[in-house]
Design an enzyme around this catalytic site. Structure first.
Site, PDB file in Angstrom:
ATOM      1  CG  ASN A 286       4.702  -5.521 -13.030  1.00  0.00           C
ATOM      2  OD1 ASN A 286       4.010  -6.540 -12.944  1.00  0.00           O
ATOM      3  ND2 ASN A 286       4.610  -4.670 -14.051  1.00  0.00           N
TER       4      ASN A 286
ATOM      5  CD  GLU B  85       4.475  -4.238 -19.719  1.00  0.00           C
ATOM      6  OE1 GLU B  85       3.977  -5.043 -18.905  1.00  0.00           O
ATOM      7  OE2 GLU B  85       5.690  -3.970 -19.740  1.00  0.00           O
TER       8      GLU B  85
HETATM    9  C1  PEP Z   1       7.614  -2.433 -15.116  1.00  0.00           C
HETATM   10  O1  PEP Z   1       7.159  -3.457 -15.588  1.00  0.00           O
HETATM   11  O2  PEP Z   1       6.883  -1.669 -14.467  1.00  0.00           O
HETATM   12  C2  PEP Z   1       9.033  -2.134 -15.343  1.00  0.00           C
HETATM   13  C3  PEP Z   1       9.511  -1.002 -14.896  1.00  0.00           C
HETATM   14  O3  PEP Z   1       9.775  -3.075 -16.018  1.00  0.00           O
HETATM   15  P1  PEP Z   1      11.395  -3.133 -16.153  1.00  0.00           P
HETATM   16  O4  PEP Z   1      11.970  -2.903 -14.769  1.00  0.00           O
HETATM   17  O5  PEP Z   1      11.660  -4.512 -16.660  1.00  0.00           O
HETATM   18  O6  PEP Z   1      11.787  -2.055 -17.087  1.00  0.00           O
END
Ligand code: PEP
Length: 255
Positions: free
Chosen positions: A9, A98
């Site tokens: 992502n 988010e």
């Molecule tokens: C995400 O955005 O789904 C995520 C898991 O971010 P991170 O790996 O940066 O914690």
């Protein structure tokens, strides 16, 4: 057999130049040593066509970070499923934390988007997870059950709601914090998710791929993937570095 997946992502990061070099890194990585799992990337909407062209022929699938629950019409700022399909997307993230916590997406909106994606042929990756307060109050399973149950209630009587879909367990307290769930914590929740799907009548609960997300890096991926109910990862920050993303993917073996 459940599909093994490592998905990236990219959130709201990147420029045309950085996207070009990230895609070059991914293509080189896949050509040098193809991982045993499926790879998916979720760039910002405006880079989808650029990424589709840059990854043409490489074994990397494309997805979108969000989608409208509506087909088309007067919905300023929204992007439809058909638009995503026309841009080469096969997957879409639904209900990322988010979206839920920063943009106020409700359970109802998340469910409408999931239903829309499923019915219109885009694979939904449904993100679920508890906040730190909910975990500390011992409410993790209640929160996850509500998030999953609401999706099933929108498709009453359907015992195959999650067939072909993917679930990403992403504890909110682990996203972007550098504080991953331990393999044991993640495994316990993944097993509960499967158990819950069975209890609410999903006949193929054992075939649904369940990914873990939350501060996955190349140095903690292998221990997470060793757990029997963890089928892969949804990776945020570390997916912006092609070498690290490929190292994570190389840990996700097919058996
Ligand atoms: C995400 O955005 O789904 C995520 C898991 O971010 P991170 O790996 O940066 O914690």
């Amino acid at each position: 057999m459940r599909k093994k997946i490592v998905a990236g992502n990219w959130k709201m990061h990147g420029s045309p130049e950085s996207v070009t070099s990230l895609c070059e890194g991914l293509v080189n990585g896949v050509n040098a040593s193809a991982p045993e799992c499926a790879l998916i990337v979720f760039p910002p909407f405006v880079y989808l066509s650029q990424v589709q062209a840059a990854l043409a022929g490489a074994q990397v699938h494309l997805g979108a970070q969000n989608v409208s629950q509506f087909d088309e019409g007067a919905y300023t700022g929204e992007i439809s499923i058909n638009m995503l399909k026309a841009s080469g997307c096969e997957y879409v993230l639904i209900g990322h934390s988010e979206r839920r916590h920063v943009f106020g997406e409700t359970l109802e909106t998340v469910v409408a988007k999931f239903k829309q994606a499923k019915q219109m042929g885009l694979t939904p990756i449904l993100c679920v997870g508890e906040t730190l307060e909910e975990r500390e109050a011992d409410k993790t399973s209640t929160v996850l059950a509500a998030q999953l149950q609401s999706v099933c209630e929108a498709l009453p009587g359907d015992t195959t709601v999650f067939d072909g879909a993917v679930i990403a367990y992403e504890p909110v307290w682990a996203i972007g914090t550098g504080k991953s769930a331990t393999p044991e914590q993640a495994q316990a929740v993944h097993a509960q998710i499967r158990q819950f799907l069975t209890e609410i009548g999903q006949i193929n609960a054992n075939s649904v791929s369940v990914l873990y997300g939350g501060s996955v890096k190349s140095d903690n991926a292998a221990q997470l993937f060793e757990q029997p109910d963890i089928d892969g990862a949804l990776v945020g920050g570390a997916s912006l570095d092609a070498d690290q993303f490929m190292r994570i993917a190389s840990c996700n073996k097919s058996s």
